[in-house]
Motif scaffolding. Structure first.
Motif, PDB file in Angstrom:
ATOM      1  N   LEU A  88      28.280  -8.505   7.689  1.00  0.00           N
ATOM      2  CA  LEU A  88      29.516  -9.301   7.725  1.00  0.00           C
ATOM      3  C   LEU A  88      29.301 -10.654   8.407  1.00  0.00           C
ATOM      4  CD1 LEU A  88      32.148  -6.490   8.407  1.00  0.00           C
ATOM      5  CD2 LEU A  88      32.075  -7.993   6.413  1.00  0.00           C
ATOM      6  N   VAL A  89      28.435 -10.678   9.428  1.00  0.00           N
ATOM      7  CA  VAL A  89      28.132 -11.959  10.094  1.00  0.00           C
ATOM      8  C   VAL A  89      27.479 -12.906   9.085  1.00  0.00           C
ATOM      9  CG1 VAL A  89      26.684 -13.080  11.855  1.00  0.00           C
ATOM     10  CG2 VAL A  89      27.954 -11.011  12.434  1.00  0.00           C
ATOM     11  N   VAL A 105      21.379 -14.679  15.845  1.00  0.00           N
ATOM     12  CA  VAL A 105      22.408 -13.783  16.390  1.00  0.00           C
ATOM     13  C   VAL A 105      22.313 -12.401  15.728  1.00  0.00           C
ATOM     14  CG1 VAL A 105      24.916 -13.352  16.435  1.00  0.00           C
ATOM     15  CG2 VAL A 105      24.010 -15.560  17.168  1.00  0.00           C
ATOM     16  N   MET A 122      26.536  -2.901   9.051  1.00  0.00           N
ATOM     17  CA  MET A 122      27.764  -3.468   8.478  1.00  0.00           C
ATOM     18  C   MET A 122      28.162  -4.748   9.224  1.00  0.00           C
ATOM     19  SD  MET A 122      30.110  -2.554   6.161  1.00  0.00           S
ATOM     20  CE  MET A 122      30.545  -0.838   6.061  1.00  0.00           C
ATOM     21  N   VAL A 123      28.099  -4.703  10.556  1.00  0.00           N
ATOM     22  CA  VAL A 123      28.442  -5.884  11.359  1.00  0.00           C
ATOM     23  C   VAL A 123      27.477  -7.028  11.033  1.00  0.00           C
ATOM     24  CG1 VAL A 123      28.491  -6.824  13.716  1.00  0.00           C
ATOM     25  CG2 VAL A 123      29.540  -4.613  13.249  1.00  0.00           C
ATOM     26  N   THR A 136      22.859 -18.280  13.115  1.00  0.00           N
ATOM     27  CA  THR A 136      23.426 -17.053  12.547  1.00  0.00           C
ATOM     28  C   THR A 136      22.363 -15.961  12.442  1.00  0.00           C
ATOM     29  OG1 THR A 136      25.008 -18.367  11.302  1.00  0.00           O
ATOM     30  CG2 THR A 136      24.681 -16.104  10.551  1.00  0.00           C
ATOM     31  N   SER A 162      30.083 -13.900   6.387  1.00  0.00           N
ATOM     32  CA  SER A 162      31.114 -14.812   6.906  1.00  0.00           C
ATOM     33  C   SER A 162      30.555 -16.217   7.131  1.00  0.00           C
ATOM     34  CB  SER A 162      31.730 -14.276   8.194  1.00  0.00           C
ATOM     35  OG  SER A 162      30.842 -14.439   9.266  1.00  0.00           O
ATOM     36  N   HIS A 163      29.229 -16.318   7.315  1.00  0.00           N
ATOM     37  CA  HIS A 163      28.649 -17.651   7.469  1.00  0.00           C
ATOM     38  C   HIS A 163      28.349 -18.304   6.116  1.00  0.00           C
ATOM     39  CE1 HIS A 163      26.577 -20.975   9.335  1.00  0.00           C
ATOM     40  NE2 HIS A 163      25.616 -20.820   8.446  1.00  0.00           N
ATOM     41  N   SER A 182      31.946 -17.606   3.202  1.00  0.00           N
ATOM     42  CA  SER A 182      33.289 -17.480   3.785  1.00  0.00           C
ATOM     43  C   SER A 182      34.383 -17.689   2.729  1.00  0.00           C
ATOM     44  CB  SER A 182      33.471 -18.450   4.950  1.00  0.00           C
ATOM     45  OG  SER A 182      33.261 -19.763   4.512  1.00  0.00           O
ATOM     46  N   ILE A 204      21.680  -8.981  17.739  1.00  0.00           N
ATOM     47  CA  ILE A 204      22.602  -7.830  17.655  1.00  0.00           C
ATOM     48  C   ILE A 204      21.817  -6.583  17.235  1.00  0.00           C
ATOM     49  CG2 ILE A 204      24.493  -6.813  16.295  1.00  0.00           C
ATOM     50  CD1 ILE A 204      25.847  -9.549  16.233  1.00  0.00           C
TER      51      ILE A 204
END
Lengths: 93, 168
Positions: free
Chosen positions: A75-76, A36, A71-72, A33, A79-80, A83, A40
């Motif tokens: 959220l990643v 990534v 923001m993205v 995570t 969400s990990h 969640s 990004i």
């Protein structure tokens, strides 16, 4: 001699291949995570600042683009790790 | 476009939070080579557009035209790759009804494809204008705007690629 644009392009290709390698490794969890999120942020920064030339643009326009990327990324991470929180916030009834 | 995709991405995050198992297994069945290929094509096409803008700034409209054409040709590789990827998916039993992960995958990637198609049409327009000598070092806003739109589709794809092919 390699110019600035070519160096940025090659860096982007390199980071993309690193992402593909991560995808094929089939890992999961926090290390993936965070890797990534890093990819990004770095790739988006290279495109925004060097392809779109936002480093020379109005600060607010640049801030909107980086706000989107931030923001993205956030959220990643949420969400990990959290969640359950997203599930609670998006469950009716 | 960014606000629109932020809303579309919220679909991904909500579906992922409610179906962690599907999003853990899902990426493993997709063709990473297709997602990687699309990323490389878009980034290289974007590089051509950077070169085109740099060329028009020196009034080299012939060079700029050639770079835009290169960007279009590479950009067209996206829908072609997508076509073969979807064919491969279907041959491997992956369609929009295979599960929530694949429904969201088709929803987001096809939405992005629509935006890329608009971008390609925009690039064809500015290629024609450049070829006709409409842009110069003092007025190239149209070309610059099309290039910025194209790079924005790049940024969005970088996120989509991570969501569906890499993240578990």
């Amino acid at each position: 001699m390699m110019g600035h644009t070519e160096k940025i392009w090659l860096s982007l290709l390199g980071f993309t291949l690193a992402g593909a390698w991560l995808a094929e490794s089939g890992q999961a969890g926090w290390p993936l995570t965070l890797a990534v999120v890093f990819l990004i942020c770095v790739k988006a920064t290279l495109v925004i600042d060097h392809y779109m030339e936002m480093r020379f643009a109005n600060t607010w326009i640049r801030a909107v683009l980086f706000g989107f990327v931030g923001m993205v990324a956030l959220l990643v991470i949420v969400s990990h790790g959290w969640s359950e929180l997203i599930r609670k916030l998006t469950t009716l009834g | 476009m960014l606000v629109e995709f932020l809303l579309l991405f919220s679909v991904y995050f909500i579906a992922r939070a409610h179906n962690p198992e599907a999003f853990l297994i899902g990426p493993g069945r997709l063709a990473t080579v297709a997602g990687t290929g699309i990323t490389l094509l878009l980034l290289t096409s974007g590089c051509c557009l950077v070169k085109a803008v740099a060329a028009i700034r020196t009034d080299a409209s012939g060079k700029a035209f050639a770079w835009i054409l290169g960007g279009i040709v590479l950009g067209c590789g996206y829908p072609i790759t997508k076509f073969f990827e979807i064919r491969w998916n279907i041959a491997h039993g992956i369609d929009g009804e295979t599960g929530i992960f694949y429904s969201v995958y088709y929803y987001l990637t096809l939405n992005h494809l629509v935006h890329v198609s608009w971008g390609l049409m925009g690039l064809m327009w500015v290629a024609a204008r450049t070829g006709l000598g409409s842009y110069s070092s003092t007025d190239y806003r149209g070309l610059e705007a099309a290039a910025v739109y194209w790079h924005t589709t790049d940024v969005l794809w970088l996120v989509i690629f991570s969501f569906f092919y890499v993240l578990r």
